[in-house]
Design a protein around this motif. Structure first.
Motif, mmCIF file in Angstrom:
data_model
loop_
_atom_site.group_PDB
_atom_site.id
_atom_site.type_symbol
_atom_site.label_atom_id
_atom_site.label_comp_id
_atom_site.label_asym_id
_atom_site.label_seq_id
_atom_site.Cartn_x
_atom_site.Cartn_y
_atom_site.Cartn_z
ATOM 1 N N VAL A 215 0.866 -1.178 0.000
ATOM 2 C CA VAL A 215 0.000 0.000 0.000
ATOM 3 C C VAL A 215 0.899 1.222 0.000
ATOM 4 O O VAL A 215 2.040 1.163 0.442
ATOM 5 N N HIS A 216 0.363 2.355 -0.463
ATOM 6 C CA HIS A 216 1.165 3.570 -0.545
ATOM 7 C C HIS A 216 0.924 4.526 0.619
ATOM 8 O O HIS A 216 1.775 5.362 0.905
ATOM 9 N N PHE A 217 -0.244 4.434 1.247
ATOM 10 C CA PHE A 217 -0.543 5.306 2.381
ATOM 11 C C PHE A 217 -1.653 4.659 3.206
ATOM 12 O O PHE A 217 -2.284 3.667 2.781
ATOM 13 N N GLN A 218 -1.882 5.200 4.398
ATOM 14 C CA GLN A 218 -2.732 4.553 5.392
ATOM 15 C C GLN A 218 -4.157 4.309 4.899
ATOM 16 O O GLN A 218 -4.755 3.276 5.197
ATOM 17 N N TYR A 219 -4.722 5.258 4.155
ATOM 18 C CA TYR A 219 -6.089 5.079 3.643
ATOM 19 C C TYR A 219 -6.206 3.789 2.842
ATOM 20 O O TYR A 219 -7.196 3.055 2.962
ATOM 21 N N MET A 220 -5.202 3.506 2.037
ATOM 22 C CA MET A 220 -5.242 2.307 1.212
ATOM 23 C C MET A 220 -5.251 1.058 2.088
ATOM 24 O O MET A 220 -5.960 0.084 1.793
#
Length: 274
Positions: A215-220
């Motif tokens: 994943v690239h960031f927490q939302y993902m």
């Protein structure tokens, strides 16, 4: 390959100044230094979160990790090419959907730590996209640990990426790098055919999993968002589920290298996590 359970309890990360805390920790792992390996600006966040924040730019961090063990060193990721540092306004990535920046070169950061490129025993990266492999050829004497499907992809698409003298170890699954369970490469395909993540059992900070581009960031992560451009959407979700299980099993932290908010909270200087 089964990953051994951690005996370390998770706690507040402990940083040691260079020259201190040099004794080897559990299983021979000494410490891990987080390096600034560039920064990125994604032109449209919805490429990573379909239907969400369409047209909004998103800043992304980019980390590399120097892991020192009693039996050698592992450099995980090599980041945006050092040559980008000569372009203060950044350069457009080959995909043309991200702009790359380099404020500090990888070579200069290693020199500041007193680590020569020849001192790197093992070299590995999560996958072969340009912001992760930009400086691979700086380390021709290191043993490159790469999943076989990822190497096959490189041979088809960009064979010049790997130094011709590079010693390769082609992996077909997990690998216990130093043989003591302290640093384990995890096969997490999906983003690319041979994407991999890294479990690091730090003796005092506790276990962490370096996610690469799982994943690239927490939302993902929280929403299990999978970009349509991933190699395999179902493999991507299965790899997320696997990592979630390992996080629970090891009471580990997930370190998302592209998450700018996360990277702002960790130390990317000449200090290290033990």
């Amino acid at each position: 390959m089964n990953v051994r359970s951690s005996l370390a309890a998770i706690g507040i990360p402990i940083l040691c100044a260079l020259g201190g805390c040099r004794s080897a920790g559990a299983d021979g792992l000494r410490h891990m230094t987080v390096l600034d390996c560039g920064r990125l600006v994604a032109h449209d966040q919805s490429r990573w979160t379909p239907g969400v924040n369409v047209g909004q730019a998103l800043p992304l961090s980019n980390n590399c990790y120097l892991i020192e063990h009693a039996n050698g060193t592992l450099l995980w990721e090599t980041g945006v090419p050092d040559s980008v540092a000569a372009h203060p306004d950044g350069i457009l990535a080959p995909t043309r959907v991200i702009t790359w920046f380099r404020d500090r070169t990888l070579e200069a950061q290693l020199e500041a730590l007193g680590v020569s490129t020849a001192a790197i025993t093992y070299l590995a990266f999560s996958h072969t996209h340009g912001d992760h492999v930009g400086n691979v050829t700086m380390f021709p004497t290191a043993r490159l640990l790469i999943q076989r499907p990822e190497h096959e992809l490189v041979q088809r698409t960009s064979p010049g990426m790997i130094h011709p003298r590079q010693v390769l170890e082609l992996l077909e699954g997990d690998l216990d790098v130093f043989g003591d369970g302290s640093v384990v490469i995890l096969s997490t395909p999906g983003h690319t055919p041979g994407h991999q993540s890294l479990l690091v059992r730090l003796p005092r900070t506790g276990p962490v999993i370096l996610s690469g581009d799982l994943v690239h960031f927490q939302y993902m992560w929280e929403n299990r968002a999978v970009p349509s451009f991933n190699f395999d959407v179902e493999q991507s979700r299965a790899s997320m589920d696997r990592v979630a299980q390992l996080l629970a099993e090891h009471e580990a932290q997930l370190w998302i290298g592209h998450d700018a908010e996360f990277s702002a909270r960790i130390d990317r200087t000449a200090r290290y996590y033990e």
